[in-house]
Scaffold this active site. Structure first.
Site, PDB file in Angstrom:
ATOM      1  N   GLY A  57       0.809  -1.217   0.000  1.00 55.40           N
ATOM      2  CA  GLY A  57       0.000   0.000   0.000  1.00 55.40           C
ATOM      3  C   GLY A  57       0.842   1.268   0.000  1.00 55.40           C
ATOM      4  N   THR A  58       1.917   1.264   0.771  1.00 57.12           N
ATOM      5  CA  THR A  58       2.751   2.461   0.870  1.00 57.12           C
ATOM      6  C   THR A  58       3.338   2.824  -0.496  1.00 57.12           C
ATOM      7  OG1 THR A  58       3.277   1.979   3.156  1.00 57.12           O
ATOM      8  CG2 THR A  58       4.825   3.408   1.993  1.00 57.12           C
ATOM      9  N   ASN A  83      -8.197   3.695   8.418  1.00 55.64           N
ATOM     10  CA  ASN A  83      -7.567   2.575   9.119  1.00 55.64           C
ATOM     11  C   ASN A  83      -7.746   2.623  10.636  1.00 55.64           C
ATOM     12  OD1 ASN A  83      -5.797   4.757   8.117  1.00 55.64           O
ATOM     13  ND2 ASN A  83      -4.370   3.933   9.630  1.00 55.64           N
ATOM     14  N   GLN A 120      -7.859  -0.413   3.186  1.00 53.74           N
ATOM     15  CA  GLN A 120      -8.656  -1.011   4.275  1.00 53.74           C
ATOM     16  C   GLN A 120     -10.057  -1.426   3.824  1.00 53.74           C
ATOM     17  OE1 GLN A 120      -7.758  -1.773   7.410  1.00 53.74           O
ATOM     18  NE2 GLN A 120      -5.768  -0.764   7.544  1.00 53.74           N
ATOM     19  N   SER A 136      -3.530  -3.406  -0.884  1.00 49.73           N
ATOM     20  CA  SER A 136      -2.412  -4.059  -0.193  1.00 49.73           C
ATOM     21  C   SER A 136      -2.778  -5.500   0.135  1.00 49.73           C
ATOM     22  CB  SER A 136      -2.089  -3.288   1.091  1.00 49.73           C
ATOM     23  OG  SER A 136      -1.092  -3.951   1.810  1.00 49.73           O
ATOM     24  N   HIS A 190      -1.437  -7.695   2.515  1.00 46.98           N
ATOM     25  CA  HIS A 190      -1.421  -8.274   3.877  1.00 46.98           C
ATOM     26  C   HIS A 190      -2.630  -7.903   4.732  1.00 46.98           C
ATOM     27  CE1 HIS A 190       0.093  -4.820   6.430  1.00 46.98           C
ATOM     28  NE2 HIS A 190       0.413  -4.354   5.235  1.00 46.98           N
ATOM     29  N   THR A 243      12.764  -6.871 -10.661  1.00 53.71           N
ATOM     30  CA  THR A 243      12.278  -8.249 -10.840  1.00 53.71           C
ATOM     31  C   THR A 243      11.090  -8.478  -9.907  1.00 53.71           C
ATOM     32  OG1 THR A 243      14.477  -8.951 -11.430  1.00 53.71           O
ATOM     33  CG2 THR A 243      12.949 -10.689 -10.755  1.00 53.71           C
ATOM     34  N   CYS A 300       1.355   2.028  12.296  1.00 60.13           N
ATOM     35  CA  CYS A 300       2.455   2.882  11.850  1.00 60.13           C
ATOM     36  C   CYS A 300       2.592   4.103  12.740  1.00 60.13           C
ATOM     37  CB  CYS A 300       2.232   3.331  10.420  1.00 60.13           C
ATOM     38  SG  CYS A 300       1.281   2.163   9.481  1.00 60.13           S
TER      39      CYS A 300
HETATM   40  N1  PMP Z   1      -3.133   2.920   3.591  1.00 62.21           N
HETATM   41  C1  PMP Z   1      -3.867   2.519   4.645  1.00 62.21           C
HETATM   42  C2  PMP Z   1      -5.237   3.072   4.842  1.00 62.21           C
HETATM   43  C3  PMP Z   1      -3.343   1.566   5.531  1.00 62.21           C
HETATM   44  O1  PMP Z   1      -4.074   1.164   6.570  1.00 62.21           O
HETATM   45  C4  PMP Z   1      -2.033   1.060   5.310  1.00 62.21           C
HETATM   46  C5  PMP Z   1      -1.422   0.053   6.263  1.00 62.21           C
HETATM   47  N2  PMP Z   1      -1.559   0.358   7.609  1.00 62.21           N
HETATM   48  C6  PMP Z   1      -1.318   1.523   4.195  1.00 62.21           C
HETATM   49  C7  PMP Z   1      -1.901   2.444   3.357  1.00 62.21           C
HETATM   50  C8  PMP Z   1       0.061   1.020   3.907  1.00 62.21           C
HETATM   51  O2  PMP Z   1      -0.002  -0.290   3.420  1.00 62.21           O
HETATM   52  P1  PMP Z   1       1.273  -1.268   3.491  1.00 62.21           P
HETATM   53  O3  PMP Z   1       1.395  -1.711   4.911  1.00 62.21           O
HETATM   54  O4  PMP Z   1       0.919  -2.393   2.563  1.00 62.21           O
HETATM   55  O5  PMP Z   1       2.445  -0.497   3.025  1.00 62.21           O
END
Ligand code: PMP
Length: 409
Positions: free
Chosen positions: A86-87, A171, A201, A221, A223, A259, A347
């Protein structure tokens, strides 16, 4: 085996019967997902860019995964770019769209977002503001965490706005933003403004159709939906052009060189397939579990406030403030009893900063520090919910004995 090559051992004590209620932070990889991934580590290890059969097998697996990921948001496989999560997808969407638009039209230097976005949206925007001369409007939110539509209407500039970035589901507080309404406002103003939605989310939790939401860029994302960590995707609507962040071998149609993380992508694809199949059933089960604990907690623990929207909310999120209780102490104490919860986003809690989301919703410092986030999944049971509420009540009573502001509760 020499001691140098001994496998990493985890020394932190962990309960075997942990009740895991932190599913917004991350989720475990499902057995089916794990089994699908395994052959791509040692058997089908080829580089998808290689011309031989091993390369072809890896390339075909990515292509299957791409279609599975696309299906969960109603997109076409051609519109999916794989990233590390996601990041990275948020960074690619925001920097790629902002810098790409301005390179074509120097007047396009205005960006719009909300005050409650994830740091992986806010940080690249701050950087564009500080280092690249963009102007960013941060939309305020209501005390339920819903963005202010009137301020959005007033902020959009027909000629200057390049990008609007609003998340689908928050989140921390679980609120669902009115994405369809936002996109229709944007389209009415100017069809060339790009609309990015961080759906990290929301994907796999609520039905999503990119046609319906009318978005140009969507972050996903792996995970958060029982896939492996380190895999994600950015949906880029056909015809939309953005600049890449990573340059090199030109993988992912030149948008993400490097890759490919083949086994991660394979797992991500499988997780999407399963999440889509079980979406309605899981949403129903999880919302029942959530309503069950919310009612029980409100009834049995005095000095409790249930935060966020009652209607526009994801099924698995429950968020509370307990007066006279420190949220961090509460999370630690619950952990001692084998219950995993959170004070907010995984985070931001690492940075030890009071939550910017709750601040934007008008919470006082004490209300922010007294907050607890519960993330429920379909793997949780009613028995776990009962044990959780009983333990929570007990722990809160203990903590309040030492609180100067809640002796009466
Ligand atoms: N956006 C939101 C709303 C999230 O909750 C998160 C993860 N906490 C992210 C982005 C980042 O995703 P990732 O952990 O896959 O980098």
């Amino acid at each position: 085996m020499s001691s140098d090559s001994a496998s990493i051992s985890v020394t932190t004590p962990e309960h075997h019967d942990t009740i895991y209620l932190d599913n917004a932070a991350t989720t475990p990889v499902l057995e089916e997902v794990f089994l699908e991934m395994m052959p791509y580590l040692r058997i089908h290890f080829g580089n998808p860019s290689s011309l031989h059969s091993k390369g072809y097998v890896a390339k075909r697996a990515i292509s299957i995964a791409r279609n599975r990921v696309a299906s969960i948001i109603g997109a076409s496989g051609k519109e999916i770019v794989f990233t590390s999560g996601g990041t990275e997808s948020n960074n690619l969407a925001i920097r790629g769209a902002a810098l790409g638009c301005r390179a074509k039209n120097p007047r396009k230097s205005h960006l719009i977002t909300s005050t409650i976005e994830h740091e992986s949206v806010l940080e690249p925007l701050r950087e564009l503001e500080k280092k690249n001369g963009f102007e960013v409007t941060y939309l305020p939110v209501s005390n339920e965490g819903i963005i202010d539509i009137d301020t959005l209407k007033e902020s959009i500039s027909n000629s200057r706005t390049a990008l609007v970035s609003i998340m689908l589901v928050n989140n921390e507080i679980g609120t669902i933003q009115p994405i369809k309404e936002i996109s229709s406002i944007i389209r009415l103003t100017n069809k060339e403004i790009l609309f990015h939605c961080d759906a990290t989310q929301g994907v796999g939790k609520i039905p999503i159709s990119v046609q319906d939401l009318d978005t140009d860029l969507v972050t996903i994302s792996s995970h958060k939906i029982n896939g492996p960590k380190g895999a994600g995707a950015l949906y880029i609507r056909r015809g939309v052009r953005i600049d890449p962040l990573l340059l090199g071998g030109g993988q992912e149609t030149l948008l993400r060189s490097g890759t490919e993380n083949v086994y991660g992508i394979v797992g991500f694809g499988k997780a999407c397939e399963i999440a889509l199949l079980n979406l309605t059933e899981n949403e129903c089960k999880v919302s029942k579990l959530r309503d069950y604990i919310v009612n029980k907690i409100i009834k049995s623990i005095p000095g409790t406030r249930y935060n966020g929207s009652k209607i526009h909310r994801i099924a698995g999120n429950a968020h509370f403030t307990f007066s006279g209780v420190n949220g961090e102490a509460l999370v630690m104490k619950l952990d001692e009893y084998g219950i995993a919860t959170s004070t907010g986003s995984a985070c931001s809690s690492k940075k030890q900063k009071p939550s910017h989301v709750l601040k934007a919703m008008g919470f006082s410092y004490d209300e922010i520090t007294g907050s607890l986030r519960i993330g429920i999944s379909a793997e949780n049971t009613i028995q776990e919910m009962d044990r959780f509420v009983m333990t929570l009540s007990q722990v809160i009573n203990e903590l309040r004995k030492f609180s100067p502001i809640a002796p009466h509760l």
